[in-house]
Write an enzyme that holds these catalytic residues in place. Sequence first.
Site, PDB file in Angstrom:
ATOM      1  N   ARG A   1       0.829  -1.214   0.000  1.00 19.66           N
ATOM      2  CA  ARG A   1       0.000   0.000   0.000  1.00 19.66           C
ATOM      3  C   ARG A   1       0.864   1.265   0.000  1.00 19.66           C
ATOM      4  NH1 ARG A   1      -0.561   4.672   2.702  1.00 19.66           N
ATOM      5  NH2 ARG A   1      -0.173   3.588   4.671  1.00 19.66           N
ATOM      6  N   ASP A   2       1.507   1.571   1.114  1.00 19.70           N
ATOM      7  CA  ASP A   2       2.314   2.798   1.197  1.00 19.70           C
ATOM      8  C   ASP A   2       3.510   2.701   0.252  1.00 19.70           C
ATOM      9  OD1 ASP A   2       3.002   5.300   2.131  1.00 19.70           O
ATOM     10  OD2 ASP A   2       3.208   4.725   4.224  1.00 19.70           O
TER      11      ASP A   2
ATOM     12  N   HIS B   1       4.962   4.630  12.694  1.00 13.82           N
ATOM     13  CA  HIS B   1       5.021   4.643  11.225  1.00 13.82           C
ATOM     14  C   HIS B   1       5.999   5.734  10.800  1.00 13.82           C
ATOM     15  CE1 HIS B   1       2.812   4.176   7.256  1.00 13.82           C
ATOM     16  NE2 HIS B   1       3.326   5.379   7.079  1.00 13.82           N
TER      17      HIS B   1
ATOM     18  N   HIS C   1       8.656   7.338   8.182  1.00 17.65           N
ATOM     19  CA  HIS C   1       9.297   7.420   6.863  1.00 17.65           C
ATOM     20  C   HIS C   1      10.759   7.803   7.103  1.00 17.65           C
ATOM     21  CE1 HIS C   1       5.874   6.874   4.051  1.00 17.65           C
ATOM     22  NE2 HIS C   1       5.196   7.119   5.155  1.00 17.65           N
TER      23      HIS C   1
ATOM     24  N   CYS D   1       4.141   9.373   0.014  1.00 19.25           N
ATOM     25  CA  CYS D   1       2.734   9.753  -0.063  1.00 19.25           C
ATOM     26  C   CYS D   1       2.561  10.721  -1.227  1.00 19.25           C
ATOM     27  CB  CYS D   1       2.278  10.404   1.242  1.00 19.25           C
ATOM     28  SG  CYS D   1       0.587  11.024   1.130  1.00 19.25           S
TER      29      CYS D   1
ATOM     30  N   ASN E   1       9.215   4.287   3.548  1.00 14.66           N
ATOM     31  CA  ASN E   1       9.069   3.929   4.965  1.00 14.66           C
ATOM     32  C   ASN E   1      10.364   3.292   5.465  1.00 14.66           C
ATOM     33  OD1 ASN E   1       6.212   3.416   3.626  1.00 14.66           O
ATOM     34  ND2 ASN E   1       5.886   3.848   5.792  1.00 14.66           N
TER      35      ASN E   1
HETATM   36  P1  HMG Z   1     -13.533  14.106  -2.626  1.00 12.43           P
HETATM   37  O1  HMG Z   1     -13.170  14.412  -4.031  1.00 12.43           O
HETATM   38  O2  HMG Z   1     -13.824  15.224  -1.671  1.00 12.43           O
HETATM   39  O3  HMG Z   1     -14.684  13.001  -2.584  1.00 12.43           O
HETATM   40  O4  HMG Z   1     -12.342  13.244  -2.032  1.00 12.43           O
HETATM   41  P2  HMG Z   1     -16.246  13.115  -2.698  1.00 12.43           P
HETATM   42  O5  HMG Z   1     -16.808  12.490  -1.468  1.00 12.43           O
HETATM   43  O6  HMG Z   1     -16.646  14.515  -3.062  1.00 12.43           O
HETATM   44  O7  HMG Z   1     -16.517  12.163  -3.954  1.00 12.43           O
HETATM   45  C1  HMG Z   1     -16.048  12.480  -5.248  1.00 12.43           C
HETATM   46  C2  HMG Z   1     -16.306  11.296  -6.184  1.00 12.43           C
HETATM   47  O8  HMG Z   1     -15.507  10.161  -5.782  1.00 12.43           O
HETATM   48  C3  HMG Z   1     -17.747  10.812  -6.150  1.00 12.43           C
HETATM   49  O9  HMG Z   1     -18.019  10.250  -7.434  1.00 12.43           O
HETATM   50  C4  HMG Z   1     -17.711   9.670  -5.150  1.00 12.43           C
HETATM   51  O10 HMG Z   1     -18.729   8.733  -5.325  1.00 12.43           O
HETATM   52  C5  HMG Z   1     -16.358   9.065  -5.435  1.00 12.43           C
HETATM   53  P3  HMG Z   1     -18.845  11.078  -8.553  1.00 12.43           P
HETATM   54  O11 HMG Z   1     -20.135  11.441  -7.877  1.00 12.43           O
HETATM   55  O12 HMG Z   1     -17.979  12.302  -8.854  1.00 12.43           O
HETATM   56  O13 HMG Z   1     -18.944  10.092  -9.675  1.00 12.43           O
HETATM   57  N1  HMG Z   1     -15.809   8.410  -4.267  1.00 12.43           N
HETATM   58  C6  HMG Z   1     -15.273   7.184  -4.246  1.00 12.43           C
HETATM   59  N2  HMG Z   1     -15.070   6.255  -5.201  1.00 12.43           N
HETATM   60  C7  HMG Z   1     -14.476   5.105  -4.828  1.00 12.43           C
HETATM   61  N3  HMG Z   1     -14.043   4.840  -3.581  1.00 12.43           N
HETATM   62  C8  HMG Z   1     -14.204   5.751  -2.598  1.00 12.43           C
HETATM   63  C9  HMG Z   1     -14.846   6.978  -2.929  1.00 12.43           C
HETATM   64  N4  HMG Z   1     -15.126   8.068  -2.203  1.00 12.43           N
HETATM   65  C10 HMG Z   1     -15.712   8.939  -3.018  1.00 12.43           C
HETATM   66  N5  HMG Z   1     -13.776   5.483  -1.356  1.00 12.43           N
HETATM   67  C11 HMG Z   1     -11.616  11.488  -0.547  1.00 12.43           C
HETATM   68  C12 HMG Z   1     -12.393  12.789  -0.682  1.00 12.43           C
HETATM   69  C13 HMG Z   1     -11.484  11.205   0.934  1.00 12.43           C
HETATM   70  C14 HMG Z   1     -12.394  10.384  -1.250  1.00 12.43           C
HETATM   71  C15 HMG Z   1     -10.218  11.694  -1.206  1.00 12.43           C
HETATM   72  O14 HMG Z   1      -9.645  12.846  -0.680  1.00 12.43           O
HETATM   73  C16 HMG Z   1      -9.297  10.537  -1.013  1.00 12.43           C
HETATM   74  O15 HMG Z   1      -9.553   9.423  -1.413  1.00 12.43           O
HETATM   75  N6  HMG Z   1      -8.110  10.758  -0.412  1.00 12.43           N
HETATM   76  C17 HMG Z   1      -7.157   9.696  -0.159  1.00 12.43           C
HETATM   77  C18 HMG Z   1      -5.772  10.109  -0.565  1.00 12.43           C
HETATM   78  C19 HMG Z   1      -4.814   8.991  -0.239  1.00 12.43           C
HETATM   79  O16 HMG Z   1      -5.119   7.830  -0.438  1.00 12.43           O
HETATM   80  N7  HMG Z   1      -3.599   9.360   0.261  1.00 12.43           N
HETATM   81  C20 HMG Z   1      -2.582   8.407   0.588  1.00 12.43           C
HETATM   82  C21 HMG Z   1      -2.889   7.600   1.808  1.00 12.43           C
HETATM   83  S1  HMG Z   1      -2.560   8.451   3.317  1.00 12.43           S
HETATM   84  C22 HMG Z   1      -0.860   8.177   3.615  1.00 12.43           C
HETATM   85  O17 HMG Z   1      -0.163   7.692   2.763  1.00 12.43           O
HETATM   86  C23 HMG Z   1      -0.304   8.486   4.963  1.00 12.43           C
HETATM   87  C24 HMG Z   1      -0.053   7.235   5.810  1.00 12.43           C
HETATM   88  O18 HMG Z   1       0.867   6.353   5.163  1.00 12.43           O
HETATM   89  C25 HMG Z   1       0.509   7.617   7.192  1.00 12.43           C
HETATM   90  C26 HMG Z   1       1.710   8.576   7.102  1.00 12.43           C
HETATM   91  O19 HMG Z   1       2.703   8.251   6.432  1.00 12.43           O
HETATM   92  O20 HMG Z   1       1.610   9.626   7.733  1.00 12.43           O
HETATM   93  C27 HMG Z   1      -1.348   6.438   6.050  1.00 12.43           C
HETATM   94 MG    MG Z   2       3.027   6.547   5.225  1.00 13.18          MG
END
Ligand code: HMG
Ligand code: MG
Length: 305
Positions: free
Chosen positions: A20-21, A214, A216, A247, A256
């Site tokens: 994933r990450d 966690h 990095h 990320c 990481n």
């Molecule tokens: P948004 O654009 O505000 O979403 O994003 P929305 O609720 O307005 O929906 C927009 C469209 O997406 C809609 O479709 C929804 O149905 C669809 P439309 O009506 O336009 O056809 N939709 C989805 N489709 C599939 N699966 C879903 C989903 N949700 C909505 N789950 C949202 C808001 C939260 C969805 C977006 O900002 C997002 O997905 N962000 C995630 C980003 C991400 O994955 N970042 C990396 C992970 S975090 C990380 O790496 C840090 C970590 O490792 C810890 C660290 O290192 O600190 C964990």
């Molecule tokens: Mg991370």
Amino acid sequence: MTEPAPGFPDQVTIYEVGPRDGLQNEKSVVPVEVKAEFVRRLVAAGLGTIELTSFVPAKWVPQLGDAEELLELLGPVAAGQQRPVLVPNERGLDRALERGVKAVAVFGSATETFARKNLNRTVEESLEMFAPVVQRALDSGAWVRGYVSMCFGDPWEGPVPVTQVVDVCSRLMDLGCDQLSIGDTIGVGTTGHVSRLLDALDAAGIGVDQIGVHFHDTYGQALANTMTALSHGVSVVDASAGGLGGCPYAKSATGNLATEDLVWALDGLGIDHGADLDALVETSVWMAGQLGRPSPSRVVKALAG
Ligand code: HMG
Ligand code: MG
């Protein structure tokens, strides 16, 4: 050589985040069969907890747009094993539950800027978004992790006050999360800061038995910070095979802590973890071949021969 030292846990759970990450930041989409083979090799190397993917919109993280296919290819999870997936909202949870997922993670931020960039929400709005996700996941019998990003520093806001981090951590635990993961998303934390945050969390009623770390490795501090956390009694450590990772919504995030670097350190102390270092190195060398560049892990470099 094994030389135990006092003050460390006897056993550590490696929470593998490579699929994933590790992969989410890769520019060219890795074929889903390669991802499945990566996971199978990690399982064969003895890792019991492997975070597989994210149920987020493909337009946000194109690399993980194949979440359903990956789970289909991997089939059922063996008893005693854990395969968490990231779910930001109820839509993501629905997708995961439809696939029979039994462990999910929501992912919040200690800072406003990253909450907006990563979730398109304020910190408050993201906690509101997570509340029904956590509740419904728990009601379905799933295990729930709550990540908190930017716990040490933020590329836009600079150093992050410990009280601000503890506040978001407490809010996530109040929602009912089973475990917190303290994220140093951009790898700027150092050992004293880790101690201070763990002490502050303890004072707020969040004990080390509820915490995973966690880190990095952007500034080469991930292993030192991990060892500090272990000396405080933390026994869940996030790591990524070969040191893959980053990320897409935090520019200064690199890989990481490498799982192999962690395993080398744990083996030196005689701490039980269940993984086979040679099999991990072999897997990371194979994955580096798939990605077309060498692993940044020092231990992989040293042992790959
Ligand atoms: P948004 O654009 O505000 O979403 O994003 P929305 O609720 O307005 O929906 C927009 C469209 O997406 C809609 O479709 C929804 O149905 C669809 P439309 O009506 O336009 O056809 N939709 C989805 N489709 C599939 N699966 C879903 C989903 N949700 C909505 N789950 C949202 C808001 C939260 C969805 C977006 O900002 C997002 O997905 N962000 C995630 C980003 C991400 O994955 N970042 C990396 C992970 S975090 C990380 O790496 C840090 C970590 O490792 C810890 C660290 O290192 O600190 C964990
Ligand atoms: Mg991370």
